[in-house]
Design an enzyme around this catalytic site. Sequence first.
Site, PDB file in Angstrom:
ATOM      1  N   ASP A   1       0.474   2.665   3.721  1.00  0.00           N
ATOM      2  CA  ASP A   1      -0.259   3.872   3.302  1.00  0.00           C
ATOM      3  C   ASP A   1       0.679   5.073   3.352  1.00  0.00           C
ATOM      4  OD1 ASP A   1      -2.387   5.309   2.338  1.00  0.00           O
ATOM      5  OD2 ASP A   1      -3.765   4.781   3.932  1.00  0.00           O
TER       6      ASP A   1
ATOM      7  N   HIS B   1       0.856  -1.194   0.000  1.00  0.00           N
ATOM      8  CA  HIS B   1       0.000   0.000   0.000  1.00  0.00           C
ATOM      9  C   HIS B   1       0.891   1.242   0.000  1.00  0.00           C
ATOM     10  CE1 HIS B   1      -4.111   1.759   1.236  1.00  0.00           C
ATOM     11  NE2 HIS B   1      -3.333   2.757   0.814  1.00  0.00           N
TER      12      HIS B   1
ATOM     13  N   HIS C   1      -7.040  -0.998   4.195  1.00  0.00           N
ATOM     14  CA  HIS C   1      -7.468  -0.460   5.502  1.00  0.00           C
ATOM     15  C   HIS C   1      -8.909  -0.882   5.814  1.00  0.00           C
ATOM     16  CE1 HIS C   1      -8.578   2.596   2.603  1.00  0.00           C
ATOM     17  NE2 HIS C   1      -7.347   3.044   2.535  1.00  0.00           N
TER      18      HIS C   1
ATOM     19  N   HIS D   1      -6.738  13.808   1.750  1.00  0.00           N
ATOM     20  CA  HIS D   1      -7.864  13.712   0.815  1.00  0.00           C
ATOM     21  C   HIS D   1      -8.357  15.069   0.330  1.00  0.00           C
ATOM     22  CE1 HIS D   1      -8.119   9.388   0.944  1.00  0.00           C
ATOM     23  NE2 HIS D   1      -7.861   9.473   2.244  1.00  0.00           N
TER      24      HIS D   1
ATOM     25  N   HIS E   1     -10.451   3.408  -5.951  1.00  0.00           N
ATOM     26  CA  HIS E   1     -10.393   4.347  -4.833  1.00  0.00           C
ATOM     27  C   HIS E   1     -11.613   5.246  -4.850  1.00  0.00           C
ATOM     28  CE1 HIS E   1      -9.046   7.360  -1.998  1.00  0.00           C
ATOM     29  NE2 HIS E   1      -7.994   6.605  -1.699  1.00  0.00           N
TER      30      HIS E   1
END
EC number: 3.5.1.5
Length: 569
Positions: A362, A136, A274, A322, A221
Amino acid sequence: MPYRISRQAYAETYGPTTGDRIRLADTELILEVEKDFTTYGDEVKFGGGKVIRDGMGQSQTSRAGGAVDTVITNALILDWWGIVKADIGLKDGRIVGIGKAGNPDIQEGVTIVIGPGTEAIAGEGHILTAGGIDTHIHFICPQQIETALASGVTTLMGGGTGPATGTNATTCTPGAFHIGRMLQAAEGLPVNLGFFGKGNASTPEALEEQVRAGACGLKLHEDWGTTPAAIDACLSVADQMDVQVCIHTDTLNEAGFVEDTIAAIKGRTIHTFHTEGAGGGHAPDIIKICGEANVLPSSTNPTRPYTRNTLEEHLDMLMVCHHLDPKIPEDVAFAESRIRRETIAAEDILHDLGAFSIIASDSQAMGRVGEVITRTFQTAHKMKVQRGALPEDSSRNDNHRLKRYIAKVTINPAIAHGISSQVGSVETGKLADLVLWKPGFFGIRPQLVVKGGSIVWAQMGDANASIPTPGPVHGRPMFAAFGKALAPSCLTFMSDAAMNDNIQSKLGLKRTCIAVENTREVGKSALKLNSALPNMSVDPQTYEVFADGELLTCEPAEVLPLAQRYLLL
């Protein structure tokens, strides 16, 4: 008459043997040696007055005659399949032997031949693991690679194009142009690499194009729109072209709920990122997807393990990653919906039960690329302290728990992404991506990293000193990370369609390119020691998580091992 020495003296000279126990760093985790492949009184060890000398432990055998390139002596292997003491032989960048090294002309039971062309690495008193695999990765900056390598991770898979806004949020390398550039950039990076194309499309053409361009998988995503139509189209292309699909589901439940996503998946294999949900996914109950037999569930390390600081740091991280605006109430509500103490606490226990199967980073998108292995064993420690020994373990050791947790960062991500024939475990035939740890630094700072049979990273002292050990001692890149040695030491993973389309030649790639395989045939049952399928439910009002009717909850950790004791922070 044979000479007898004490168990302590033996361990100090040749490393621990069968029945010896070792504490891992400053954790409460205890490892016990299950088997010793070396021969008492006939061990091999390098040094002045030691065994690996001409006519003694070193034979006259040439490399062409079967001698290995490198022998790692008396190492304690920790892998999903066992905890054993052995010598390890490396040749042509691969593991060719795990057993007893030496000179077959004068020693019995030799399975690894040492010759004049053999280098020696002292594994005595060290733990040896396979190189970690992080699936990831947001490829935001190339400096991540050195940080990952310094932590014992030798394979990185994910997506991105650099610090683009899309990459900051999503692990996608979108389109043939960007995939090509990232494959070319990989030529100078001393780890194995694979890149995910963007999987968010409702028709197949653009997805097929990315797979043919060199993607090793596709990533769905929510920031690009993970709708049921996109899920179905992406999985259909993956089934046709044998690549894995990774998914970050719809936190806002705009296009459907977790049940709708499960329906759109239609029983096909998928890697859920996740899976607890703080990193993104159907709120509040994406966690229950770990009970599906076709789902390969992973965690990312910002929620590993649950501590008193976990909730507090998440909101700001999420807003930045984000591209959310703290002045917009809806953006804040979106972020807050993902952060739930109840599901994060349950995630700890689901890992301990083997219901969550993989841990990744991540990187720079809420997670920390250099802490995958550290966070994994912090979780194992916390669960031992809070839950006690696993049923498979005893008061003497935590061997089963250790095998379960090492599998989460080695063999299981390799199986999930179709690369387990090449990497992911300490087994003959696989690429010699190996990590040596001093027990006191296990999980936090490797002593030495071998990449494709050559040393790529090591703890090293002052280069102007008269010996290698004077301070400052810190991790530094070694010769396998430089020049033309880099390419043959590393693999680039891509689709079989890209290999057949001769992408390697079209892009001028010098690294060995390997096609991923069997990604569509694996289910959770294939994942080692982490294949539990509990019947999951989440209370929509309280967010309490239940597995087989049992409430899963635990307290946050106040203090963790593998932390400030080891770091100048």
